[in-house]
Design a protein around this motif. Structure first.
Motif, mmCIF file in Angstrom:
data_model
loop_
_atom_site.group_PDB
_atom_site.id
_atom_site.type_symbol
_atom_site.label_atom_id
_atom_site.label_comp_id
_atom_site.label_asym_id
_atom_site.label_seq_id
_atom_site.Cartn_x
_atom_site.Cartn_y
_atom_site.Cartn_z
ATOM 1 N N ARG A 181 46.297 45.144 41.613
ATOM 2 C CA ARG A 181 45.424 43.980 41.742
ATOM 3 C C ARG A 181 44.302 44.183 40.796
ATOM 4 O O ARG A 181 43.619 45.150 40.595
ATOM 5 N N ASN A 183 40.644 42.056 39.763
ATOM 6 C CA ASN A 183 39.705 40.993 40.375
ATOM 7 C C ASN A 183 38.737 40.902 39.141
ATOM 8 O O ASN A 183 38.388 41.603 38.225
ATOM 9 N N ILE A 201 33.352 40.569 47.323
ATOM 10 C CA ILE A 201 34.636 40.654 48.574
ATOM 11 C C ILE A 201 34.099 41.290 49.848
ATOM 12 O O ILE A 201 33.104 42.054 49.576
ATOM 13 N N HIS A 204 36.388 45.041 54.118
ATOM 14 C CA HIS A 204 37.859 44.848 54.481
ATOM 15 C C HIS A 204 38.644 46.244 54.290
ATOM 16 O O HIS A 204 37.813 47.251 53.545
ATOM 17 N N ASP A 206 42.203 48.021 52.871
ATOM 18 C CA ASP A 206 43.349 47.743 52.113
ATOM 19 C C ASP A 206 44.507 47.907 52.970
ATOM 20 O O ASP A 206 44.440 48.716 53.959
ATOM 21 N N VAL A 213 41.021 52.809 43.093
ATOM 22 C CA VAL A 213 40.066 51.793 42.314
ATOM 23 C C VAL A 213 39.545 52.490 41.049
ATOM 24 O O VAL A 213 39.004 53.675 41.117
ATOM 25 N N HIS A 264 35.480 48.852 53.211
ATOM 26 C CA HIS A 264 34.799 48.691 51.839
ATOM 27 C C HIS A 264 34.327 47.235 51.516
ATOM 28 O O HIS A 264 34.959 46.022 52.281
ATOM 29 N N VAL A 266 32.516 44.727 47.963
ATOM 30 C CA VAL A 266 31.894 44.511 46.964
ATOM 31 C C VAL A 266 30.661 43.319 46.987
ATOM 32 O O VAL A 266 31.089 42.293 47.501
ATOM 33 N N ARG A 280 31.800 40.959 36.557
ATOM 34 C CA ARG A 280 32.383 42.478 36.922
ATOM 35 C C ARG A 280 33.812 42.059 36.866
ATOM 36 O O ARG A 280 34.165 41.056 37.181
ATOM 37 N N SER A 282 37.646 44.296 38.170
ATOM 38 C CA SER A 282 37.755 45.722 38.652
ATOM 39 C C SER A 282 39.572 45.747 38.790
ATOM 40 O O SER A 282 40.186 44.821 38.585
ATOM 41 N N PHE A 286 47.430 49.297 44.793
ATOM 42 C CA PHE A 286 47.710 49.318 46.199
ATOM 43 C C PHE A 286 48.978 50.149 46.228
ATOM 44 O O PHE A 286 50.018 49.651 46.142
HETATM 45 O O1 LIG Z 1 36.280 45.644 43.072
HETATM 46 C C1 LIG Z 1 36.313 46.725 43.597
HETATM 47 O O2 LIG Z 1 35.828 47.761 43.368
HETATM 48 C C2 LIG Z 1 37.153 46.878 44.776
HETATM 49 C C3 LIG Z 1 38.207 45.775 45.016
HETATM 50 C C4 LIG Z 1 38.824 45.870 46.335
HETATM 51 O O3 LIG Z 1 38.468 46.285 47.214
HETATM 52 C C5 LIG Z 1 40.023 45.139 46.512
HETATM 53 O O4 LIG Z 1 40.448 44.447 45.266
HETATM 54 O O5 LIG Z 1 40.785 45.118 47.607
#
Ligand SMILES: O=C(O)CCC(=O)C(=O)O
Ligand SMILES: [Fe+2]
Length: 339
Positions: A181, A183, A201, A204, A206, A213, A264, A266, A280, A282, A286
């Motif tokens: 994934r 982002n 975010i 949540h 995962d 990450v 966690h 964001v 940003r 990321s 997963f």
């Molecule tokens: O962007 C991040 O550092 C974590 C992203 C995240 O938690 C997710 O995509 O489930």
């Protein structure tokens, strides 16, 4: 103040002595159990791969809208593939709404792209064309394989440390259902994030077994302080070589609640100045259970005094069920991007 999240040297996984591996395994399991998170350095995913993948993801999000729209994610398929436009995925629904469908529609300030195993026959990947983004698919496929191998090794470390069959978890995970994934969080006004209506975010867990990450220099990833539920601790950027490992829901289910998923979110970086929260990106892997595998508690974690606290269902059913929560149907239509 809770004990800080440890950063462990993972080089022993490749060339350490039995003693070094045992010391690593103990601290790894301890942190995963206590916090739901741990950070690793000197892990076996080569830094040049991580850097390559980051360059590609920045290029991906700069593609013209038409190229991204051609590979738009179809939320009705139950597994994410391709591009999820800004605001489409609503992580607020996962933990924060407590089932209140009349509640305000808090949104995520991000766009994403998801892909699965190379050549996944069941949920084919949706790639931008090679001419639009040369080398993108190859980079992602290579990254997928390195992360998958690391996760399998980490699952074996966890099982061995629990004095169980080292393959207890890894035999349920060939990474056929794992996903990458990525982002992109566009720059946003500080007051928008502070309004409490929009987050990068929302809090949540995962859904898979564990997640990796890879850090972004901007910061903003935070984990829940379990001593003060509902409060979050920033996870500052610790270097390009670092990877954050997160316990995810399937592991919590397999261990019958014994090792809990790490909540966690964001948000804006703690040390930011000025009125605009910087852009940003990321990069996340997963690691998920194979599709036919049961994600109910494993018998090793069930006893007369510890009856199963989760129902039996396949990993595929579980993923589809959880995915449906953060792509709530009426809202997907509302943003005009439903397939
Ligand atoms: O962007 C991040 O550092 C974590 C992203 C995240 O938690 C997710 O995509 O489930
Ligand atoms: Fe996450």
């Amino acid at each position: 103040m809770p004990a800080p999240l440890p950063t462990l040297d993972a080089s022993c996984m490749v060339n350490g002595t039995a003693e070094e591996r045992a010391a690593f395994g103990q601290k790894f399991l301890e942190s995963m159990t206590e916090h739901g998170f741990v950070k690793l350095v000197n892990h076996p995913v080569p830094l040049p791969h991580v850097e390559d993948t980051f360059s590609q993801i920045k290029r991906f999000f700069k593609l013209p809208f038409a190229d991204k729209k051609d590979i738009i994610n179809d939320p009705k398929k139950g597994q994410q593939r391709g591009w999820s436009p800004p605001g489409e995925e609503k992580t607020w629904w996962l933990e924060s709404n407590n089932g209140d469908i009349e509640a305000p529609k808090f949104s995520d300030n991000k766009e994403s792209f998801d892909c699965g195993a190379p050549n996944d026959p069941l949920f084919p990947n949706r790639w931008p064309t090679e001419s639009a983004l040369p080398g993108y698919q190859k980079t992602m496929d290579t990254f997928f394989d390195s992360c998958g191998a690391l996760c399998v090794d980490l699952l074996e470390v966890l099982a061995s440390q629990m004095k169980l069959d080292p393959k207890l978890f890894s035999s349920r995970c060939t990474n056929e259902a794992s996903t990458i994934r990525i982002n992109h969080f566009p720059p946003v006004a500080r007051e928008t994030l502070e309004s409490g209506q929009v987050s990068r975010i929302w809090p949540h867990n995962d859904f898979g077994i564990i997640s990796l990450v890879f850090p972004d220099r901007t910061g903003g990833l935070e984990y829940e302080d379990r001593e003060n539920p509902g409060t979050f601790i920033p996870m500052p950027y610790g270097g390009d070589d670092e990877v954050v490992v997160i316990v995810s829901e399937t592991f919590q289910r397999w261990t019958n609640g014994g090792v809990r998923a790490g909540l966690h979110r964001v948000t804006k970086p703690v040390d930011m100045e000025g009125d605009t929260v910087p852009e940003r990106w990321s990069l996340v892997y997963f690691c998920k259970a194979d599709r036919h595998v049961n994600v109910g508690p494993l018998k090793e974690f069930v006893a007369a005094e510890k009856p199963p606290v989760y129902e039996d269902l396949t990993a595929l059913e579980y993923q589809a069920m959880r995915n449906a929560v953060h792509y709530p149907e009426p809202l997907a239509e509302e943003v005009g991007v439903g397939a």
